[in-house]
Design a protein around this motif. Sequence first.
Motif, PDB file in Angstrom:
ATOM      1  N   ILE A 137       0.843  -1.204   0.000  1.00 51.95           N
ATOM      2  CA  ILE A 137       0.000   0.000   0.000  1.00 51.95           C
ATOM      3  C   ILE A 137       0.874   1.249   0.000  1.00 51.95           C
ATOM      4  CG2 ILE A 137      -1.593   1.353   1.427  1.00 51.95           C
ATOM      5  CD1 ILE A 137      -2.938  -1.308   2.197  1.00 51.95           C
ATOM      6  N   ALA A 138       1.918   1.255   0.834  1.00 51.94           N
ATOM      7  CA  ALA A 138       2.815   2.418   0.899  1.00 51.94           C
ATOM      8  C   ALA A 138       3.607   2.584  -0.394  1.00 51.94           C
ATOM      9  CB  ALA A 138       3.758   2.277   2.086  1.00 51.94           C
ATOM     10  N   ILE A 139       4.107   1.492  -0.954  1.00 50.90           N
ATOM     11  CA  ILE A 139       4.878   1.568  -2.199  1.00 50.90           C
ATOM     12  C   ILE A 139       3.982   2.025  -3.353  1.00 50.90           C
ATOM     13  CG2 ILE A 139       6.062   0.159  -3.932  1.00 50.90           C
ATOM     14  CD1 ILE A 139       7.279  -1.433  -1.628  1.00 50.90           C
ATOM     15  N   GLY A 140       2.759   1.514  -3.393  1.00 51.27           N
ATOM     16  CA  GLY A 140       1.830   1.918  -4.448  1.00 51.27           C
ATOM     17  C   GLY A 140       1.516   3.405  -4.398  1.00 51.27           C
ATOM     18  N   ALA A 141       1.358   3.945  -3.185  1.00 47.12           N
ATOM     19  CA  ALA A 141       1.070   5.379  -3.052  1.00 47.12           C
ATOM     20  C   ALA A 141       2.268   6.221  -3.454  1.00 47.12           C
ATOM     21  CB  ALA A 141       0.659   5.696  -1.621  1.00 47.12           C
ATOM     22  N   THR A 142       3.468   5.837  -3.031  1.00 41.75           N
ATOM     23  CA  THR A 142       4.648   6.639  -3.376  1.00 41.75           C
ATOM     24  C   THR A 142       4.972   6.527  -4.864  1.00 41.75           C
ATOM     25  OG1 THR A 142       6.090   4.828  -2.658  1.00 41.75           O
ATOM     26  CG2 THR A 142       5.678   6.593  -1.087  1.00 41.75           C
ATOM     27  N   ASN A 143       4.788   5.354  -5.452  1.00 44.77           N
ATOM     28  CA  ASN A 143       5.035   5.210  -6.894  1.00 44.77           C
ATOM     29  C   ASN A 143       4.037   6.026  -7.717  1.00 44.77           C
ATOM     30  OD1 ASN A 143       7.149   3.512  -6.394  1.00 44.77           O
ATOM     31  ND2 ASN A 143       6.071   1.646  -6.974  1.00 44.77           N
ATOM     32  N   ALA A 144       2.795   6.080  -7.262  1.00 45.33           N
ATOM     33  CA  ALA A 144       1.773   6.812  -8.004  1.00 45.33           C
ATOM     34  C   ALA A 144       2.010   8.320  -7.951  1.00 45.33           C
ATOM     35  CB  ALA A 144       0.389   6.490  -7.458  1.00 45.33           C
ATOM     36  N   SER A 145       2.621   8.812  -6.872  1.00 47.91           N
ATOM     37  CA  SER A 145       2.832  10.255  -6.751  1.00 47.91           C
ATOM     38  C   SER A 145       4.184  10.702  -7.286  1.00 47.91           C
ATOM     39  CB  SER A 145       2.706  10.684  -5.291  1.00 47.91           C
ATOM     40  OG  SER A 145       3.809  10.200  -4.549  1.00 47.91           O
ATOM     41  N   PHE A 146       5.077   9.756  -7.577  1.00 44.32           N
ATOM     42  CA  PHE A 146       6.421  10.112  -8.028  1.00 44.32           C
ATOM     43  C   PHE A 146       6.366  10.675  -9.447  1.00 44.32           C
ATOM     44  CE2 PHE A 146      10.618   8.921  -9.804  1.00 44.32           C
ATOM     45  CZ  PHE A 146      11.397   9.685  -8.963  1.00 44.32           C
ATOM     46  N   LYS A 147       6.871  11.894  -9.626  1.00 40.03           N
ATOM     47  CA  LYS A 147       6.899  12.600 -10.919  1.00 40.03           C
ATOM     48  C   LYS A 147       5.508  12.773 -11.516  1.00 40.03           C
ATOM     49  CE  LYS A 147      11.608  11.628 -12.245  1.00 40.03           C
ATOM     50  NZ  LYS A 147      12.527  11.128 -13.243  1.00 40.03           N
ATOM     51  N   HIS A 148       4.514  12.991 -10.654  1.00 32.87           N
ATOM     52  CA  HIS A 148       3.157  13.272 -11.107  1.00 32.87           C
ATOM     53  C   HIS A 148       2.639  14.500 -10.377  1.00 32.87           C
ATOM     54  CE1 HIS A 148       2.586   9.642 -13.490  1.00 32.87           C
ATOM     55  NE2 HIS A 148       3.213   8.985 -12.537  1.00 32.87           N
TER      56      HIS A 148
END
Length: 187
Positions: A137-148
């Motif tokens: 859950i934490a990795i999915g949230a950080t990946n989704a917000s990275f460079k967006h």
Amino acid sequence: MEIKLLGQYDINEIQIHDQGLSKYINLTSNLNLHTGGRFSNYFAGKRNVNTVERLLNKLMRTEKWTGKKYSAYRVLSEAFAKIAEKTKQNPVQILINAIENSAPREEVTRLKYGGIAVPKAVDVSPSRRVDVSLRNIAIGATNASFKHKKSIEDCLADEIMLAAKNDASSFSVSKKEEIERVAASAR
């Protein structure tokens, strides 16, 4: 006087549907979500740490958020506020549903026979199921917000809500399905 989680969310009505995870999801309410590693020297001590605090600690694992607990706390409280606003439900219950839906039941380990490594499907312990679910859950949230342009608060709220609905577009649910698919082929 009853203490509420993050000062506003009641945890008395929270229901855990997966009985295997019920011992490992801890929802004791404290004034703050900072145990400071108090339970780290005990066997299975992470069972004593609040599950929301464990998610908070998982959010601090990336480069930008390393060690910044107050910033991660702010992100989590804003994400919970957005979840409560969108779903009109208790965000802690939504988080518990997300953990239950994104926790893998079986995974693959490698056994060595002579010089050959053979994949073997094994059941996952409940403690590891909760750990893997919170981490994804934490990795999915950080990946989704990275460079967006989307903020980490929005991404965390979306990840938790999608995982609670068992939606395959959620990173944590898709990762769980991938792990279980690989385990099924190694059976």
